[in-house]
Scaffold this active site. Structure first.
Site, mmCIF file in Angstrom:
data_model
loop_
_atom_site.group_PDB
_atom_site.id
_atom_site.type_symbol
_atom_site.label_atom_id
_atom_site.label_comp_id
_atom_site.label_asym_id
_atom_site.label_seq_id
_atom_site.Cartn_x
_atom_site.Cartn_y
_atom_site.Cartn_z
ATOM 1 N N LYS A 16 0.887 -1.344 -0.042
ATOM 2 C CA LYS A 16 -0.066 0.037 0.043
ATOM 3 C C LYS A 16 0.782 1.181 0.044
ATOM 4 O O LYS A 16 2.162 1.092 0.344
ATOM 5 C CB LYS A 16 -0.900 -0.073 1.209
ATOM 6 C CG LYS A 16 -0.316 0.093 2.722
ATOM 7 C CD LYS A 16 -1.104 -0.244 3.592
ATOM 8 C CE LYS A 16 -0.215 -0.278 5.164
ATOM 9 N NZ LYS A 16 -0.881 -1.012 6.050
ATOM 10 N N TYR A 236 17.157 29.759 9.584
ATOM 11 C CA TYR A 236 15.996 30.557 9.890
ATOM 12 C C TYR A 236 16.113 30.356 11.554
ATOM 13 O O TYR A 236 16.632 29.360 12.392
ATOM 14 C CB TYR A 236 14.816 29.845 9.596
ATOM 15 C CG TYR A 236 14.505 29.912 8.023
ATOM 16 C CD1 TYR A 236 14.072 31.084 7.683
ATOM 17 C CD2 TYR A 236 14.404 28.881 7.232
ATOM 18 C CE1 TYR A 236 13.770 31.435 6.291
ATOM 19 C CE2 TYR A 236 13.893 29.126 6.054
ATOM 20 C CZ TYR A 236 13.716 30.274 5.450
ATOM 21 O OH TYR A 236 13.301 30.572 4.288
HETATM 22 C C1 PLP Z 1 -0.318 -1.949 6.625
HETATM 23 C C2 PLP Z 1 -0.964 -3.185 7.207
HETATM 24 C C3 PLP Z 1 0.069 -4.349 7.390
HETATM 25 C C4 PLP Z 1 1.500 -4.365 7.459
HETATM 26 O O1 PLP Z 1 2.055 -3.839 8.626
HETATM 27 P P1 PLP Z 1 3.491 -3.578 8.834
HETATM 28 O O2 PLP Z 1 3.528 -3.083 10.047
HETATM 29 O O3 PLP Z 1 3.915 -2.619 7.653
HETATM 30 O O4 PLP Z 1 4.127 -5.095 8.368
HETATM 31 C C5 PLP Z 1 -0.702 -5.643 7.753
HETATM 32 N N1 PLP Z 1 -2.009 -5.760 7.709
HETATM 33 C C6 PLP Z 1 -2.875 -4.786 7.710
HETATM 34 C C7 PLP Z 1 -4.185 -4.750 7.797
HETATM 35 C C8 PLP Z 1 -2.080 -3.519 7.309
HETATM 36 O O5 PLP Z 1 -3.038 -2.416 7.167
#
Ligand code: PLP
Length: 345
Positions: A16, A236
């Site tokens: 994702k 800054y």
């Molecule tokens: C993002 C996600 C994962 C992966 O999690 P990580 O901590 O990056 O390994 C797995 N299952 C779900 C439902 C997620 O949303």
């Protein structure tokens, strides 16, 4: 490494958010070549992009089945992660209309209170499971809240909840472990693990040595070097004051590139292998370094400074910004020239 660790369970790949900012069109084929056959994304849009890259993969969509998108799922051969009984019913209706079994994951909430069927809906489904008749159940999934904390009691509680409710539901594979869950306890692997962050080098076991190799190295060009004297300030807010004569280098990376502004004045960058402390606030496009101890021959404009590398990991930067490696990776900006090394692409 992850696949070996969870075997005989299968190991999916969570890609994702553009593969956590890495670039899904390169990362996903690399993961496919490494043996991954099941992939998860958050959004339908991400899934249709991924389908073009991986024509044969199983693609699960974590955010669920929004009304009106059923035909897109079928058309692109995507598998929704059904998050409430309404979604289960709609997908089941779609299966009836088409007179075919449609693939599905169902998310059972065991404590995140974020997505998935809540306890009441789990009970209702266990009492009336015939709505699942038209579905080809790929797995019951749940998600861990505290897996990176080895001593947290919630993790095994979530495991027990998943096992308990699954026993009362039609038989299908179980999936619980994210990256941290894989390392937390072998008893969390079940049939399908779902690592994300560890695929991209974020440490899934905070406080312990990273079992994963960091994926990202970030270099930025030196733009200018100037000599400075005692009592002058840098950047800054005039936040950094020189206490002795020295040299400041300005490099071409800033918070618009996703280098979190909260890391201003923290850590160091490497130039020709030598440490150059970050001084002053981060600007939108620029970062300033104390290069007093680096010979001029390494400081010509155009030479590269390593901002993220073995000396300073994504997790180090996250700690300095009071966040997690996931946010550092997913923040990395669009202005970089991205080169993919060793992916076979
Ligand atoms: C993002 C996600 C994962 C992966 O999690 P990580 O901590 O990056 O390994 C797995 N299952 C779900 C439902 C997620 O949303």
């Amino acid at each position: 490494m992850l696949a070996q660790k969870v075997a005989p369970a299968r190991c999916a790949a969570v890609v994702k958010a553009n593969a956590y900012g890495i670039g899904v069109e390169i990362a996903a084929p690399a993961l496919w070549r490494a043996g991954a056959r099941t992939f998860f994304v958050a959004l339908l849009d991400e899934a249709t992009t991924l389908r073009q890259v991986l024509p044969e993969a199983e693609i699960g969509v974590l955010n669920g089945l929004m009304p009106g998108t059923e035909a897109d799922y079928v058309g692109h051969r995507l598998v929704p992660v059904l998050n409430d009984l309404g979604q289960v019913q709609r997908w089941s209706d779609e299966a009836s209309r088409r007179a075919e079994r449609l693939p599905a994951y169902i998310h059972l909430d065991t404590g995140m209170n974020r997505l998935g069927l809540g306890l009441d809906e789990q009970e209702r489904l266990a009492d009336a499971p015939s709505v699942l008749d038209g579905l080809d159940m790929r797995a019951w999934i749940s998600h861990l809240a505290c897996a990176e904390d080895r001593s947290h009691p919630m993790t095994m509680g979530q495991r027990d909840s998943l096992v308990g409710i699954a026993r009362r539901l039609p038989m299908a594979p179980l999936s619980l472990a994210n990256s941290a869950g894989i390392f937390h306890h072998d008893g969390l692997h079940f049939d399908l693990a779902r690592p994300g962050c560890a695929l991209y080098g974020v440490n899934p076991t905070p406080g312990e040595p990273n079992p994963a190799r960091q994926v990202v190295r970030l270099d930025a060009r030196i733009l200018q070097v100037r000599r400075v004297d005692t009592a002058m300030t840098v950047g800054y807010g005039a936040d950094h004051t020189l206490t002795k004569p020295g040299k400041i280098a300005t490099i071409a990376v800033g918070y618009a590139d996703g280098l979190l502004r909260a890391t201003g004045g923290k850590g160091d960058v490497r130039i020709a292998g030598r440490p150059a402390p970050v001084v002053g606030r981060l600007s939108m496009d620029l970062m300033t370094l104390d290069v007093t101890n680096i010979p001029d021959e390494h400081l010509a404009p155009g030479q590269m400074a390593t901002v993220i590398g073995p000396h300073r990991t994504v997790d180090d930067i996250a700690r300095d910004a009071n966040t997690i490696g996931y946010e550092v990776l997913t923040s990395l900006g669009a202005r970089f020239d991205r080169r993919y090394i060793g992916t076979g692409a």
